[in-house]
Design a protein around this motif. Structure first.
Motif, PDB file in Angstrom:
ATOM      1  N   LEU A   1       0.837  -1.202   0.000  1.00 22.41           N
ATOM      2  CA  LEU A   1       0.000   0.000   0.000  1.00 22.41           C
ATOM      3  C   LEU A   1       0.871   1.251   0.000  1.00 22.41           C
ATOM      4  O   LEU A   1       0.641   2.194  -0.746  1.00 22.41           O
ATOM      5  N   LEU A   2       1.925   1.216   0.826  1.00 23.92           N
ATOM      6  CA  LEU A   2       2.824   2.363   0.926  1.00 23.92           C
ATOM      7  C   LEU A   2       3.497   2.637  -0.414  1.00 23.92           C
ATOM      8  O   LEU A   2       3.554   3.774  -0.880  1.00 23.92           O
ATOM      9  N   ILE A   3       3.995   1.563  -1.055  1.00 19.80           N
ATOM     10  CA  ILE A   3       4.663   1.720  -2.357  1.00 19.80           C
ATOM     11  C   ILE A   3       3.680   2.270  -3.391  1.00 19.80           C
ATOM     12  O   ILE A   3       4.007   3.178  -4.167  1.00 19.80           O
ATOM     13  N   ALA A   4       2.450   1.757  -3.362  1.00 16.60           N
ATOM     14  CA  ALA A   4       1.437   2.228  -4.314  1.00 16.60           C
ATOM     15  C   ALA A   4       1.158   3.712  -4.107  1.00 16.60           C
ATOM     16  O   ALA A   4       1.085   4.484  -5.076  1.00 16.60           O
ATOM     17  N   VAL A   5       1.016   4.130  -2.827  1.00 18.10           N
ATOM     18  CA  VAL A   5       0.723   5.542  -2.533  1.00 18.10           C
ATOM     19  C   VAL A   5       1.866   6.427  -3.020  1.00 18.10           C
ATOM     20  O   VAL A   5       1.655   7.452  -3.679  1.00 18.10           O
ATOM     21  N   ILE A   6       3.109   6.017  -2.733  1.00 21.63           N
ATOM     22  CA  ILE A   6       4.261   6.818  -3.166  1.00 21.63           C
ATOM     23  C   ILE A   6       4.306   6.888  -4.686  1.00 21.63           C
ATOM     24  O   ILE A   6       4.544   7.950  -5.267  1.00 21.63           O
ATOM     25  N   GLY A   7       4.042   5.754  -5.354  1.00 24.14           N
ATOM     26  CA  GLY A   7       4.049   5.730  -6.809  1.00 24.14           C
ATOM     27  C   GLY A   7       3.035   6.700  -7.386  1.00 24.14           C
ATOM     28  O   GLY A   7       3.353   7.517  -8.268  1.00 24.14           O
ATOM     29  N   VAL A   8       1.801   6.653  -6.862  1.00 16.12           N
ATOM     30  CA  VAL A   8       0.747   7.541  -7.357  1.00 16.12           C
ATOM     31  C   VAL A   8       1.140   8.996  -7.117  1.00 16.12           C
ATOM     32  O   VAL A   8       1.015   9.849  -8.000  1.00 16.12           O
ATOM     33  N   LEU A   9       1.669   9.281  -5.919  1.00 20.73           N
ATOM     34  CA  LEU A   9       2.042  10.657  -5.599  1.00 20.73           C
ATOM     35  C   LEU A   9       3.158  11.156  -6.518  1.00 20.73           C
ATOM     36  O   LEU A   9       3.161  12.307  -6.938  1.00 20.73           O
ATOM     37  N   ALA A  10       4.108  10.271  -6.855  1.00 24.05           N
ATOM     38  CA  ALA A  10       5.221  10.684  -7.700  1.00 24.05           C
ATOM     39  C   ALA A  10       4.758  10.952  -9.132  1.00 24.05           C
ATOM     40  O   ALA A  10       5.299  11.809  -9.817  1.00 24.05           O
TER      41      ALA A  10
ATOM     42  N   LEU B   1       1.638  11.879  -9.940  1.00 23.13           N
ATOM     43  CA  LEU B   1       0.456  12.747  -9.946  1.00 23.13           C
ATOM     44  C   LEU B   1       0.565  13.964 -10.872  1.00 23.13           C
ATOM     45  O   LEU B   1      -0.387  14.264 -11.601  1.00 23.13           O
ATOM     46  N   PRO B   2       1.715  14.679 -10.914  1.00 22.48           N
ATOM     47  CA  PRO B   2       1.791  15.872 -11.764  1.00 22.48           C
ATOM     48  C   PRO B   2       1.525  15.568 -13.234  1.00 22.48           C
ATOM     49  O   PRO B   2       1.117  16.453 -13.979  1.00 22.48           O
ATOM     50  N   MET B   3       1.751  14.318 -13.660  1.00 21.05           N
ATOM     51  CA  MET B   3       1.491  13.986 -15.054  1.00 21.05           C
ATOM     52  C   MET B   3       0.029  13.614 -15.266  1.00 21.05           C
ATOM     53  O   MET B   3      -0.437  13.517 -16.395  1.00 21.05           O
ATOM     54  N   LEU B   4      -0.680  13.343 -14.187  1.00 19.98           N
ATOM     55  CA  LEU B   4      -2.038  12.818 -14.322  1.00 19.98           C
ATOM     56  C   LEU B   4      -3.109  13.897 -14.207  1.00 19.98           C
ATOM     57  O   LEU B   4      -4.185  13.757 -14.771  1.00 19.98           O
TER      58      LEU B   4
ATOM     59  N   GLY C   1       4.328  45.141   8.371  1.00 16.99           N
ATOM     60  CA  GLY C   1       3.115  45.403   9.158  1.00 16.99           C
ATOM     61  C   GLY C   1       1.970  44.477   8.777  1.00 16.99           C
ATOM     62  O   GLY C   1       2.187  43.358   8.325  1.00 16.99           O
ATOM     63  N   ILE C   2       0.717  44.992   8.967  1.00 13.73           N
ATOM     64  CA  ILE C   2      -0.453  44.174   8.678  1.00 13.73           C
ATOM     65  C   ILE C   2      -0.518  43.843   7.189  1.00 13.73           C
ATOM     66  O   ILE C   2      -1.012  42.802   6.786  1.00 13.73           O
ATOM     67  N   GLY C   3       0.041  44.752   6.358  1.00 15.09           N
ATOM     68  CA  GLY C   3       0.004  44.540   4.915  1.00 15.09           C
ATOM     69  C   GLY C   3       0.762  43.301   4.458  1.00 15.09           C
ATOM     70  O   GLY C   3       0.425  42.705   3.455  1.00 15.09           O
ATOM     71  N   GLY C   4       1.793  42.927   5.197  1.00 19.02           N
ATOM     72  CA  GLY C   4       2.552  41.735   4.839  1.00 19.02           C
ATOM     73  C   GLY C   4       3.646  42.021   3.825  1.00 19.02           C
ATOM     74  O   GLY C   4       3.917  43.179   3.479  1.00 19.02           O
ATOM     75  N   ILE C   5       4.314  40.972   3.349  1.00 15.67           N
ATOM     76  CA  ILE C   5       5.381  41.146   2.362  1.00 15.67           C
ATOM     77  C   ILE C   5       5.214  40.161   1.211  1.00 15.67           C
ATOM     78  O   ILE C   5       4.676  39.078   1.378  1.00 15.67           O
ATOM     79  N   GLY C   6       5.738  40.582   0.068  1.00 11.07           N
ATOM     80  CA  GLY C   6       5.691  39.727  -1.108  1.00 11.07           C
ATOM     81  C   GLY C   6       7.045  39.073  -1.350  1.00 11.07           C
ATOM     82  O   GLY C   6       8.069  39.508  -0.817  1.00 11.07           O
ATOM     83  N   LEU C   7       7.053  37.978  -2.124  1.00 10.32           N
ATOM     84  CA  LEU C   7       8.292  37.299  -2.484  1.00 10.32           C
ATOM     85  C   LEU C   7       8.399  37.308  -4.000  1.00 10.32           C
ATOM     86  O   LEU C   7       7.392  37.467  -4.686  1.00 10.32           O
ATOM     87  N   PRO C   8       9.629  37.140  -4.512  1.00  8.61           N
ATOM     88  CA  PRO C   8       9.748  37.054  -5.977  1.00  8.61           C
ATOM     89  C   PRO C   8       8.926  35.870  -6.482  1.00  8.61           C
ATOM     90  O   PRO C   8       9.086  34.752  -5.996  1.00  8.61           O
ATOM     91  N   PRO C   9       8.012  36.099  -7.441  1.00 10.65           N
ATOM     92  CA  PRO C   9       7.147  35.013  -7.871  1.00 10.65           C
ATOM     93  C   PRO C   9       7.899  33.953  -8.662  1.00 10.65           C
ATOM     94  O   PRO C   9       8.809  34.258  -9.425  1.00 10.65           O
ATOM     95  N   PHE C  10       7.525  32.714  -8.444  1.00  9.07           N
ATOM     96  CA  PHE C  10       8.105  31.591  -9.174  1.00  9.07           C
ATOM     97  C   PHE C  10       6.948  30.665  -9.473  1.00  9.07           C
ATOM     98  O   PHE C  10       6.416  30.018  -8.581  1.00  9.07           O
ATOM     99  N   LEU C  11       6.507  30.655 -10.719  1.00  9.64           N
ATOM    100  CA  LEU C  11       5.230  30.013 -11.018  1.00  9.64           C
ATOM    101  C   LEU C  11       5.420  28.643 -11.648  1.00  9.64           C
ATOM    102  O   LEU C  11       5.126  28.444 -12.809  1.00  9.64           O
ATOM    103  N   ASP C  12       5.964  27.722 -10.870  1.00 12.38           N
ATOM    104  CA  ASP C  12       6.088  26.364 -11.383  1.00 12.38           C
ATOM    105  C   ASP C  12       5.396  25.432 -10.396  1.00 12.38           C
ATOM    106  O   ASP C  12       5.964  25.074  -9.374  1.00 12.38           O
ATOM    107  N   GLU C  13       4.152  25.078 -10.697  1.00 11.99           N
ATOM    108  CA  GLU C  13       3.382  24.268  -9.746  1.00 11.99           C
ATOM    109  C   GLU C  13       4.076  22.949  -9.442  1.00 11.99           C
ATOM    110  O   GLU C  13       3.992  22.436  -8.331  1.00 11.99           O
ATOM    111  N   ARG C  14       4.763  22.384 -10.442  1.00  7.26           N
ATOM    112  CA  ARG C  14       5.401  21.082 -10.211  1.00  7.26           C
ATOM    113  C   ARG C  14       6.511  21.187  -9.195  1.00  7.26           C
ATOM    114  O   ARG C  14       6.680  20.317  -8.351  1.00  7.26           O
TER     115      ARG C  14
END
Lengths: 328, 290
Positions: free
Chosen positions: A10-19, A21-24, A136-149
């Motif tokens: 079960l553990l191997i199957a879960v890891i396999g599916v998770l690995a 997943l980005p292609m699915l 402050g309350i406004g918070g801070i931004g970070l340099p965007p990096f838009l790679d979901e994978r």
């Protein structure tokens, strides 16, 4: 031997599916999966101290937020550190704070520790809200990096490592036995020669540091943080519910509770938007679990674990006369 | 100098109101051995009761005080045995489970109030609202004076009850040692329900007063839970007498920070003090803790 093999498969199957997943799936579902992995990891991080050592931390969001803020500040325009250099920096800062809070309060009853951690998280919210360098309350931004994978695999790696470390340290080593011994009976553990203060502090630091890693990845992922979004009490609330739901002190319980509750959260969000009703649901879930399922979902799968705890408690109660218990 | 005296007076008046519910909080801890995260929830519910009675029925906000006591006393009386059962259950770690239960209750109350009443802030109108009293160079809003008088009456009544009646003796005995109290024939279970009911009722009454002095919205509950913890840590968990001193101190600290530094720093100052006390003298500076 049979259940063991089944579990491994079960553990191997879960890891396999998770690995794979980005292609699915598309980016939308990948974001949800990334969030689910983060919460499964955070629940495990909370469970390290809450479940194995028996100290409830009501300010765990403090460490998540410290990781997030250190990364955000170091990656800002002035310093412009690379992301992977900020993660260890966040871990060091978090570990220092954990030692400062833990060293005096872990010696006392769990109640003082719960108050101290809760107060610490609230101090950080207030501090980050009034200071200039944190935005402050406004918070801070970070340099965007838009790679979901990238973020998916980063969360996956962090969560897998957290579970691996938890398994190795708390299920398969002497250290884990020490921690469980002091949780079940601190005086007896001390009499056996365990330095309980040190062991508790080590466990607390580990729990805090793992949370900071998720905070760092989270900050880079969402590219914008403010005090409420990373230090907020709701983050801790959610971790507590996930662990209680899954099973306090079990290895896989937090993963079940974390993924399950996160999916419920997203479904509510999809249908009703950002609603205060979710807070009420969280609260009701805590109350119901404590009253009717104190050992969590994980106890439904392994009756042995649930039973042995109760038996041990009775035995200990008889041995020491249990001055807290009173007549039942 | 006038500003200094004015701030001191304001702080003491507010501290007196804080004292009422923190004394109850300490009592509940002493008897039930449970830290009640829900304390702020009871304060806010009391405030809302006052607001809805005044806005809906058109009666004076202060009339809500006895009703708050009866209503929330009854609710507390029903919740008390549940807390007692969880705290004394034979499952693993009952102390943590009880803590988690009150935390869940607090979260449920906060979420429920936000859902039902939204984020808006309301004030409890009373006959005295807007009036003030001049004492030499100082001016004191009459609501605060009335609230402080109520608070002193409640706290005084509680002390008389605890130290001059047989039932008060039973409560103090239970707080000191449950086993011995039980051996002397005290029904701990029923006493726990009564104490939690008493505490919830007193806390809701304090909530009406707080709603009249300041205002009420679901998010301020957190602030009152913090106040109760602050007092508990300073006085030592379970210390009833110390709670009075610590609550007055808290009121004064908050007033001075708000006047001289800025009100956005007052929570930070309270948390920082609480935190330092925990680091330096974790059993409370008054050293009466359990």
């Amino acid at each position: 031997m049979k259940p063991r093999w089944a579990g491994l498969l079960l553990l191997i199957a879960v890891i396999g599916v998770l690995a794979l997943l980005p292609m699915l799936v598309n980016n939308y579902w990948l974001r949800i999966a990334t969030g689910a992995l983060m919460w499964a990891g955070l629940a495990c991080s909370w469970n390290i101290l809450g479940g194995y050592a028996g100290y409830i931390n009501f300010g765990h969001s403090a460490f998540f937020g410290l990781g997030a803020y250190v990364t955000a500040l170091l990656m800002g325009d002035k310093l412009a550190w690379p992301f992977f250099a900020t993660v260890p920096a966040g871990m060091v800062v978090t570990a220092l704070f954990a030692i400062i809070i833990g060293a005096p309060t872990l010696r006392l009853r769990g109640a003082y520790f719960a108050i101290a951690t809760w107060a610490f998280a609230e101090v950080l919210i207030q501090f980050a809200s009034v200071m200039d360098f944190t935005g402050g309350i406004g918070g801070i931004g970070l340099p965007p990096f838009l790679d979901e994978r990238f973020f998916y695999f980063a969360m996956f790696a962090a969560a897998a490592l957290t579970y691996l470390i938890t398994w190795a340290l708390f299920e398969r080593s002497r250290f884990g036995l020490k921690v469980k011994a002091l949780r079940d009976h601190e005086l007896a553990a001390e009499a056996m020669g365990i330095n309980t203060s040190l062991v508790k502090l080590q466990t607390f630091v580990l729990s805090a540091v793992t949370a900071s890693v998720f905070g760092a990845i989270f900050a880079y992922w969402v590219t914008f943080i403010n005090p409420k979004s990373v230090f907020g009490g709701d983050i801790t609330d959610q971790m507590v519910v996930m662990v209680l739901l899954g099973g306090l002190g079990s290895l896989w319980g937090p993963a079940l509770g974390g993924v399950g509750l996160f999916v419920v959260n997203r479904l509510i969000w999809m249908y009703w938007g950002d609603t205060a009703f979710y807070i009420a649901i969280l609260g009701a879930a805590i109350v119901l679990v404590v009253l009717f399922m104190p050992n969590g979902i994980a106890s439904l799968f392994s009756r042995r674990a649930a039973k042995s705890g109760a038996v041990l408690d009775k035995a200990v109660g008889k041995l020491v006369g249990d001055d807290q218990g009173g007549p039942n | 100098m006038d500003l200094f005296l004015q701030t001191l007076l304001n702080g003491l008046l507010i501290g007196g109101v804080i004292a009422t519910f923190t004394i109850g909080f300490q009592l509940a801890f002493g008897v039930l051995h449970v830290i009640d995260f829900a304390v702020g929830g009871w304060v806010v519910l009391g405030g809302y009761l006052g607001y809805y009675m005044a806005a809906g029925l058109g009666v004076d906000g202060f009339l809500a005080i006895p009703i708050a006591f009866v209503l929330f006393g009854a609710i507390g009386y029903l919740i008390g045995p549940i807390l007692y059962n969880v705290r004394n259950s034979r499952t693993a770690r009952p102390e943590l489970m009880a803590l988690a239960l009150t935390f869940g209750l607090f979260t449920l109350l906060r979420g429920g109030m936000l859902t039902a009443w939204g984020f808006n802030t309301h004030s409890v109108p009373t006959a005295l609202s807007g009036e003030s009293l001049a004492v030499g160079p100082l001016t004191v809003p009459l609501v605060r004076v009335a609230a402080a008088v109520f608070a002193v009456a409640i706290a005084g009544g509680l002390f008389v009850f605890l130290y001059r009646t047989r039932y008060g003796l039973a409560i103090r005995a239970t707080a000191e040692s449950r086993q011995n109290a039980a051996l002397m024939g005290v029904n701990i279970r029923r006493l726990s329900a009564n104490v939690y009911g008493l505490y919830a009722g007193i806390t809701a009454m304090a909530g009406v007063l707080m709603g009249a002095i300041f205002s009420v919205n679901p998010e301020v509950g957190l602030r009152y839970t913090l106040f109760a913890f602050f007092v508990a840590v300073l006085a030592g968990l379970g210390s009833v007498g110390g709670a009075l001193v610590a609550a007055l101190l808290l009121g004064v600290i908050e007033a001075f920070v708000a006047t001289y530094v800025g009100s956005s720093y007052s929570l930070l100052a309270i948390f920082a003090t609480l935190f330092l006390v925990l680091l330096v003298s974790p059993r409370g500076i008054l050293r009466h803790g359990l």
